[in-house]
Design a protein around this motif. Structure first.
Motif, short mmCIF file in Angstrom:
data_model
loop_
_atom_site.label_atom_id
_atom_site.label_comp_id
_atom_site.label_asym_id
_atom_site.label_seq_id
_atom_site.Cartn_x
_atom_site.Cartn_y
_atom_site.Cartn_z
N LYS A 1 0.82 -1.22 0.00
CA LYS A 1 0.00 0.00 0.00
C LYS A 1 0.85 1.27 0.00
O LYS A 1 0.33 2.36 0.13
CB LYS A 1 -0.92 0.01 1.22
CG LYS A 1 -1.93 -1.12 1.24
CD LYS A 1 -2.78 -1.06 2.48
CE LYS A 1 -3.76 -2.20 2.55
NZ LYS A 1 -4.54 -2.17 3.78
N THR A 2 2.14 1.13 -0.15
CA THR A 2 3.05 2.26 -0.11
C THR A 2 3.60 2.56 -1.50
O THR A 2 4.07 1.65 -2.18
CB THR A 2 4.24 1.95 0.85
OG1 THR A 2 3.72 1.57 2.11
CG2 THR A 2 5.14 3.15 1.00
N GLU A 3 3.54 3.83 -1.89
CA GLU A 3 4.09 4.20 -3.19
C GLU A 3 5.59 3.89 -3.20
O GLU A 3 6.29 4.13 -2.23
CB GLU A 3 3.87 5.68 -3.48
CG GLU A 3 4.25 6.06 -4.89
CD GLU A 3 3.93 7.50 -5.22
OE1 GLU A 3 4.59 8.04 -6.12
OE2 GLU A 3 3.03 8.08 -4.59
N ALA A 4 6.06 3.32 -4.29
CA ALA A 4 7.45 2.91 -4.39
C ALA A 4 7.99 3.20 -5.78
O ALA A 4 7.24 3.50 -6.70
CB ALA A 4 7.57 1.42 -4.08
N ARG A 5 9.27 3.09 -5.93
CA ARG A 5 9.91 3.23 -7.22
C ARG A 5 10.11 1.83 -7.79
O ARG A 5 10.46 0.89 -7.08
CB ARG A 5 11.26 3.93 -7.05
CG ARG A 5 11.95 4.20 -8.35
CD ARG A 5 12.97 5.32 -8.19
NE ARG A 5 13.83 5.42 -9.34
CZ ARG A 5 13.52 6.03 -10.47
NH1 ARG A 5 12.34 6.59 -10.60
NH2 ARG A 5 14.36 6.10 -11.48
N ALA A 6 9.89 1.69 -9.07
CA ALA A 6 10.07 0.40 -9.72
C ALA A 6 11.54 0.02 -9.74
O ALA A 6 12.43 0.86 -9.58
CB ALA A 6 9.54 0.46 -11.15
N ASN A 7 11.80 -1.24 -9.96
CA ASN A 7 13.16 -1.73 -10.12
C ASN A 7 13.82 -0.97 -11.26
O ASN A 7 13.18 -0.59 -12.24
CB ASN A 7 13.10 -3.23 -10.44
CG ASN A 7 14.46 -3.85 -10.58
OD1 ASN A 7 15.19 -3.56 -11.52
ND2 ASN A 7 14.80 -4.71 -9.65
N ALA A 8 15.11 -0.75 -11.16
CA ALA A 8 15.85 0.02 -12.17
C ALA A 8 15.66 -0.54 -13.58
O ALA A 8 15.65 0.21 -14.56
CB ALA A 8 17.33 0.06 -11.82
#
Length: 68
Positions: A40-47
């Motif tokens: 439920k937490t906004e995250a950055r995608a894998n590089a």
């Protein structure tokens, strides 16, 4: 099947379903698209997600698999 391979899942099917339901129905996320979330937490995608060559290769594989 995941457990049989010796890999421990990061969460349960129930927690995954709860997260999907939250992301799909949350008023605070209405009209938001193109974002990545870790539960439920906004995250950055894998590089790799930002690597244009990897994206093209994945698209090519997808087209081959779907025969489009």
């Amino acid at each position: 099947m995941v457990r049989e391979s010796g890999i421990q899942p990061l969460g349960t099917a129930q927690s995954g379903a709860d997260a999907i339901l939250y992301l799909a129905t949350s008023a605070e996320l209405q009209n938001i698209s193109g974002k990545y979330f870790n539960v439920k937490t906004e995250a950055r995608a894998n590089a790799q997600a930002y690597d244009i060559n990897a994206r093209r290769k994945l698209e090519k594989i997808g087209l081959q698999l779907t025969k489009l």
